[in-house]
Design a protein around this motif. Sequence first.
Motif, PDB file in Angstrom:
ATOM      1  N   LEU A 100      12.419  31.609  72.533  1.00 56.39           N
ATOM      2  CA  LEU A 100      13.210  32.842  72.570  1.00 56.39           C
ATOM      3  C   LEU A 100      12.299  34.049  72.420  1.00 56.39           C
ATOM      4  O   LEU A 100      11.256  33.974  71.757  1.00 56.39           O
ATOM      5  N   THR A 101      12.700  35.148  73.018  1.00 59.24           N
ATOM      6  CA  THR A 101      11.965  36.404  72.804  1.00 59.24           C
ATOM      7  C   THR A 101      12.234  36.835  71.369  1.00 59.24           C
ATOM      8  O   THR A 101      13.175  36.345  70.725  1.00 59.24           O
ATOM      9  N   ASP A 102      11.409  37.772  70.858  1.00 59.93           N
ATOM     10  CA  ASP A 102      11.565  38.201  69.460  1.00 59.93           C
ATOM     11  C   ASP A 102      12.967  38.722  69.178  1.00 59.93           C
ATOM     12  O   ASP A 102      13.570  38.394  68.155  1.00 59.93           O
ATOM     13  N   ASP A 103      13.492  39.536  70.100  1.00 58.44           N
ATOM     14  CA  ASP A 103      14.832  40.100  69.896  1.00 58.44           C
ATOM     15  C   ASP A 103      15.889  39.011  69.817  1.00 58.44           C
ATOM     16  O   ASP A 103      16.739  39.001  68.923  1.00 58.44           O
ATOM     17  N   LYS A 104      15.807  38.110  70.781  1.00 57.43           N
ATOM     18  CA  LYS A 104      16.792  37.016  70.828  1.00 57.43           C
ATOM     19  C   LYS A 104      16.650  36.129  69.604  1.00 57.43           C
ATOM     20  O   LYS A 104      17.639  35.622  69.064  1.00 57.43           O
ATOM     21  N   LYS A 105      15.394  35.948  69.190  1.00 56.70           N
ATOM     22  CA  LYS A 105      15.126  35.085  68.034  1.00 56.70           C
ATOM     23  C   LYS A 105      15.752  35.713  66.770  1.00 56.70           C
ATOM     24  O   LYS A 105      16.449  35.042  66.009  1.00 56.70           O
ATOM     25  N   ASN A 106      15.520  37.006  66.583  1.00 56.45           N
ATOM     26  CA  ASN A 106      16.086  37.687  65.406  1.00 56.45           C
ATOM     27  C   ASN A 106      17.612  37.643  65.439  1.00 56.45           C
ATOM     28  O   ASN A 106      18.259  37.405  64.420  1.00 56.45           O
ATOM     29  N   GLU A 107      18.144  37.860  66.626  1.00 59.61           N
ATOM     30  CA  GLU A 107      19.605  37.859  66.777  1.00 59.61           C
ATOM     31  C   GLU A 107      20.171  36.478  66.424  1.00 59.61           C
ATOM     32  O   GLU A 107      21.158  36.361  65.693  1.00 59.61           O
ATOM     33  N   PHE A 108      19.488  35.434  66.917  1.00 63.97           N
ATOM     34  CA  PHE A 108      19.987  34.090  66.644  1.00 63.97           C
ATOM     35  C   PHE A 108      19.812  33.725  65.172  1.00 63.97           C
ATOM     36  O   PHE A 108      20.675  33.077  64.567  1.00 63.97           O
ATOM     37  N   GLU A 109      18.699  34.184  64.580  1.00 61.99           N
ATOM     38  CA  GLU A 109      18.485  33.880  63.163  1.00 61.99           C
ATOM     39  C   GLU A 109      19.576  34.526  62.301  1.00 61.99           C
ATOM     40  O   GLU A 109      20.126  33.890  61.402  1.00 61.99           O
ATOM     41  N   GLU A 110      19.886  35.765  62.605  1.00 62.61           N
ATOM     42  CA  GLU A 110      20.963  36.426  61.850  1.00 62.61           C
ATOM     43  C   GLU A 110      22.281  35.678  62.088  1.00 62.61           C
ATOM     44  O   GLU A 110      23.084  35.503  61.174  1.00 62.61           O
TER      45      GLU A 110
ATOM     46  N   LYS B 184      29.193  30.806  71.277  1.00 61.58           N
ATOM     47  CA  LYS B 184      28.386  31.243  72.440  1.00 61.58           C
ATOM     48  C   LYS B 184      26.886  31.192  72.141  1.00 61.58           C
ATOM     49  O   LYS B 184      26.078  31.217  73.057  1.00 61.58           O
ATOM     50  N   PHE B 185      26.519  31.123  70.863  1.00 61.78           N
ATOM     51  CA  PHE B 185      25.098  31.071  70.512  1.00 61.78           C
ATOM     52  C   PHE B 185      24.523  29.660  70.560  1.00 61.78           C
ATOM     53  O   PHE B 185      23.325  29.476  70.408  1.00 61.78           O
ATOM     54  N   GLU B 186      25.415  28.661  70.727  1.00 63.32           N
ATOM     55  CA  GLU B 186      24.936  27.272  70.695  1.00 63.32           C
ATOM     56  C   GLU B 186      23.840  27.002  71.721  1.00 63.32           C
ATOM     57  O   GLU B 186      22.952  26.202  71.502  1.00 63.32           O
ATOM     58  N   GLY B 187      23.948  27.710  72.844  1.00 66.03           N
ATOM     59  CA  GLY B 187      22.951  27.537  73.910  1.00 66.03           C
ATOM     60  C   GLY B 187      21.551  27.953  73.486  1.00 66.03           C
ATOM     61  O   GLY B 187      20.564  27.621  74.140  1.00 66.03           O
ATOM     62  N   ASN B 188      21.452  28.715  72.380  1.00 64.96           N
ATOM     63  CA  ASN B 188      20.137  29.187  71.930  1.00 64.96           C
ATOM     64  C   ASN B 188      19.425  28.196  71.021  1.00 64.96           C
ATOM     65  O   ASN B 188      18.249  28.387  70.692  1.00 64.96           O
ATOM     66  N   ILE B 189      20.159  27.174  70.576  1.00 60.83           N
ATOM     67  CA  ILE B 189      19.594  26.275  69.565  1.00 60.83           C
ATOM     68  C   ILE B 189      18.276  25.647  70.039  1.00 60.83           C
ATOM     69  O   ILE B 189      17.253  25.746  69.348  1.00 60.83           O
ATOM     70  N   ASP B 190      18.316  25.022  71.212  1.00 55.21           N
ATOM     71  CA  ASP B 190      17.100  24.363  71.704  1.00 55.21           C
ATOM     72  C   ASP B 190      15.963  25.359  71.908  1.00 55.21           C
ATOM     73  O   ASP B 190      14.823  25.099  71.532  1.00 55.21           O
ATOM     74  N   GLU B 191      16.323  26.484  72.517  1.00 58.66           N
ATOM     75  CA  GLU B 191      15.296  27.484  72.823  1.00 58.66           C
ATOM     76  C   GLU B 191      14.653  27.989  71.525  1.00 58.66           C
ATOM     77  O   GLU B 191      13.453  28.215  71.474  1.00 58.66           O
ATOM     78  N   TYR B 192      15.473  28.165  70.494  1.00 62.67           N
ATOM     79  CA  TYR B 192      14.949  28.642  69.216  1.00 62.67           C
ATOM     80  C   TYR B 192      14.027  27.597  68.594  1.00 62.67           C
ATOM     81  O   TYR B 192      12.909  27.906  68.169  1.00 62.67           O
ATOM     82  N   LEU B 193      14.517  26.353  68.571  1.00 59.70           N
ATOM     83  CA  LEU B 193      13.730  25.298  67.924  1.00 59.70           C
ATOM     84  C   LEU B 193      12.412  25.055  68.662  1.00 59.70           C
ATOM     85  O   LEU B 193      11.436  24.635  68.054  1.00 59.70           O
TER      86      LEU B 193
END
Lengths: 183, 217
Positions: B18-28, B5-14
């Motif tokens: 992403l917001t800081d919270d979402k970024k930290n969550e995705f990094e973890e 379910k986190f795959e959708g965050n890949i582009d946004e992260y790169l």
Amino acid sequence: MKNPNLPTPASVYIMNAAMGNEKKLDLEQIYVKYRSIVCFRVKKSLGVYNPDCDDIANEIITNVIEKLKRGEFRGESSIGTFIYTITSRRIIDYIRKKSKVLKHVPEPASYPDPHEQVENKERAETIAGAIKRLNPKYREVLYLYYYKELSREEVAQKLGISPRRVSERVNYSQKLLKKMIRK
Amino acid sequence: MRNCKFEGNIDEYLMNRLTDDKKNEFEEHYFNCSSCFEKMVERDELITAIKYKGQEIFKDEPATEAVKGETSWGKIMAFLTPKQWATVAVSATLIAVLVFSGLLMLKPPSPQFFINEDAVRGGKITLISPIFEVQTVPSQFEWQRLGENAEYRIYIYDNGDTLWQKTTKDNFIVLPENIKKTLASGEKYSWQVKAFSPEGALISVSSRVQFKINHPE
């Protein structure tokens, strides 16, 4: 793959807090698996041009191995989260120290010109060559989404397709590129 | 394989969206999910190549600046992937087959037209005997009755030519001896019955049935 920088013992036993049993951790496997992840995270946070990136990443992974050997990981979280926490703390620490000296934090990561890294440069050229051979409908999505940095919704509006379809085209482009590059 | 379910965050992260919270969550998350990390590295290579070589890659891109005026057909086709279109086509075919099968099963009987209270046009006359093969020259021809007051005309054909015809109000007829004699063993004949209303209107015609008189043993 033996890592010469990795002193014996090559594995440690930790108590798995959740399961209440002992679990063996292969340090070499951890080193191999997490080094690339730590490097990626450090470069993303500090910028790929930052000359300290490699040193910081090495320091973090060495620190992780030392902590594991000292039994500081008690299995209360996953090993991934344990390493993520150490990595984040070290990055924050680095930024704080640099901020004191430079009076501002480093810029967030930007996409590098892989000019100096021959391997990366070649890789980028191979991918670029494959993108040129893509069907125009896939190429234009990559152009708008990644090169022009439009949002998914903006790309969708420009092309008259749904945002979901934009993601599908991007993902399918990547699949096609992988195939083309493998040939 | 089911996607994370986190795959959708890949582009946004790169792309630092992403917001800081979402970024930290995705990094973890990617420290714990090899699949996402591998996909992210691949996507990072693609974005790097596009950023580095974009000018060269897209120099001949003609319609990228203007809002694309896709045709209505293009928009319809773009709504689903080719795979989804294939699924839709297969499902539509199956539904069509089911609907047609249902329609065939529910097919109404032949239309019937009431001429008067006794005669019904469109009724079916079923011939009972003789049919197929008979051992001796048949002396009687029988069919199913169609209403009470219908009148029937029987036709016996020899090779397409009318050999004999007769009208009756019964649902059978006895063949006269002189006609019986004209029917030869080993030959094929056919017969048909037409039904008429008391006023003389044709209300039904049976199918033409063939019969063969076998040679006597």
